[in-house]
Design a protein around this motif. Structure first.
Motif, PDB file in Angstrom:
ATOM      1  N   LYS A  13      -9.784 -25.272 -13.022  1.00 13.50           N
ATOM      2  CA  LYS A  13      -9.690 -23.810 -13.003  1.00 13.50           C
ATOM      3  C   LYS A  13     -10.508 -23.244 -14.159  1.00 13.50           C
ATOM      4  N   SER A  15     -11.903 -19.660 -15.878  1.00 17.13           N
ATOM      5  CA  SER A  15     -11.746 -18.204 -15.869  1.00 17.13           C
ATOM      6  C   SER A  15     -13.113 -17.565 -15.709  1.00 17.13           C
ATOM      7  N   VAL A  52     -11.780 -23.784  -8.925  1.00 19.86           N
ATOM      8  CA  VAL A  52     -11.431 -22.383  -8.692  1.00 19.86           C
ATOM      9  C   VAL A  52     -11.951 -21.583  -9.880  1.00 19.86           C
ATOM     10  N   GLY A  54     -12.246 -17.695 -11.618  1.00 17.61           N
ATOM     11  CA  GLY A  54     -11.749 -16.330 -11.613  1.00 17.61           C
ATOM     12  C   GLY A  54     -12.888 -15.328 -11.505  1.00 17.61           C
ATOM     13  N   MET A  79     -11.407 -10.388  -5.766  1.00 10.91           N
ATOM     14  CA  MET A  79     -11.649 -11.559  -4.915  1.00 10.91           C
ATOM     15  C   MET A  79     -13.136 -11.712  -4.628  1.00 10.91           C
ATOM     16  N   THR A  82     -14.984 -13.261  -7.464  1.00 11.72           N
ATOM     17  CA  THR A  82     -14.875 -14.728  -7.559  1.00 11.72           C
ATOM     18  C   THR A  82     -15.861 -15.413  -6.615  1.00 11.72           C
ATOM     19  N   GLY A 135      -9.629 -16.304  -4.376  1.00 16.54           N
ATOM     20  CA  GLY A 135      -8.217 -16.513  -4.688  1.00 16.54           C
ATOM     21  C   GLY A 135      -7.445 -17.105  -3.525  1.00 16.54           C
ATOM     22  N   THR A 136      -6.265 -16.546  -3.271  1.00 13.86           N
ATOM     23  CA  THR A 136      -5.481 -16.981  -2.106  1.00 13.86           C
ATOM     24  C   THR A 136      -5.816 -16.149  -0.874  1.00 13.86           C
ATOM     25  N   THR A 142      -2.803 -14.092  -8.502  1.00  9.58           N
ATOM     26  CA  THR A 142      -3.905 -14.364  -9.415  1.00  9.58           C
ATOM     27  C   THR A 142      -4.676 -15.610  -8.992  1.00  9.58           C
ATOM     28  N   THR A 143      -5.818 -15.820  -9.642  1.00 14.14           N
ATOM     29  CA  THR A 143      -6.568 -17.051  -9.386  1.00 14.14           C
ATOM     30  C   THR A 143      -5.866 -18.265 -10.006  1.00 14.14           C
ATOM     31  N   ALA A 146      -3.944 -19.316  -7.126  1.00  9.45           N
ATOM     32  CA  ALA A 146      -4.874 -19.941  -6.184  1.00  9.45           C
ATOM     33  C   ALA A 146      -5.214 -21.360  -6.620  1.00  9.45           C
TER      34      ALA A 146
END
Length: 240
Positions: A13, A15, A52, A54, A79, A82, A135-136, A142-143, A146
């Protein structure tokens, strides 16, 4: 899994803010290039990787809401940010000879693939870096959530959160000189102590699926590789 690595498959992950480098906005090509190099380096050691990213370097839904924008609209803009970051990372990886696929939770067929769990696992097994964007696909999540969700869906052995600090602290170390850094915490301790490392939904997801996570400083060279080889870098959060 390589003989020197402790993990078969990870979810990383990043950011959006991490991509800014020292700038106030956008993407620093030097930073994203260094991150791409690190990802490909551990991939060569046999680790399968999902990522993932952000969108806070471009838009953040909660921040837009604070300035008067409808929250759902703001989250949808976040979203899409991202997706932009994931496309930039895909480009950086491919310029270095890697293979990557961007998979979005929002359908954007002319730009990238839809997220389909089985296809994502197939990409990873084929040696491609799977970049999970949007994201989701739902506002108000939030990511971080996700990242926890995608890590569980692809069967990752470890969720790694790359930050600008070297682990989880009892308070903000930039504001409190006496803040204590933790080497190890349980999920419940993170939630009970309200440690602002990931949102509660993400922590609860990892707790329920017993997925370990490690928070580390992405600014230190070779940290990612050292973690993959089993070194105790940053803070580990697990069942205890």
């Amino acid at each position: 899994m390589g003989s020197s690595t402790h993990y078969r498959r990870i979810l990383l992950k990043l950011s959006g803010e991490a991509l800014m480098g020292s700038a106030d906005y956008g993407i620093d090509p030097t930073v994203i290039g260094r991150l791409a190099d690190e990802i490909l380096e551990i991939q060569k050691e046999g680790v399968q990787i999902g990522v993932v990213i952000g969108g806070g370097n471009i838009f953040r839904g909660a921040g837009l809401q604070a300035n008067g924008m409808d929250r759902v609209t703001g989250d949808h803009m976040g979203m899409l940010a991202t997706v932009m970051n994931a496309l930039a990372m895909q480009d950086a990886l491919e310029k270095r000879g890697g293979e990557a696929r961007v998979m979005s939770a929002l359908p954007i067929h002319d730009v990238c693939e839809d997220f389909i769990r089985r296809r994502a696992i197939r990409h990873i097994e084929k040696g491609r870096v799977a970049l999970f964007a949007a994201g989701t696909g739902n506002p108000f999540f939030t990511t971080d959530s996700a990242a926890a969700l995608r890590a569980i869906e692809i069967g990752a052995d470890l969720l790694l959160k790359a930050t600008k600090v070297d682990g989880i602290y009892s308070a903000d170390p930039a504001r409190h000189a006496d803040a204590k850094r933790y080497d190890h915490l349980t999920y419940d301790q993170v939630i009970e102590r309200k440690l602002a490392v990931m949102d509660t939904a993400a922590i609860a997801l990892c707790r329920d699926q017993r997925l370990p996570m490690r928070i580390y400083d992405m600014g230190v060279a070779d940290n990612l590789k050292r973690i993959i080889r089993g070194e105790a870098i940053g803070t580990l959060v697990d069942p205890g």
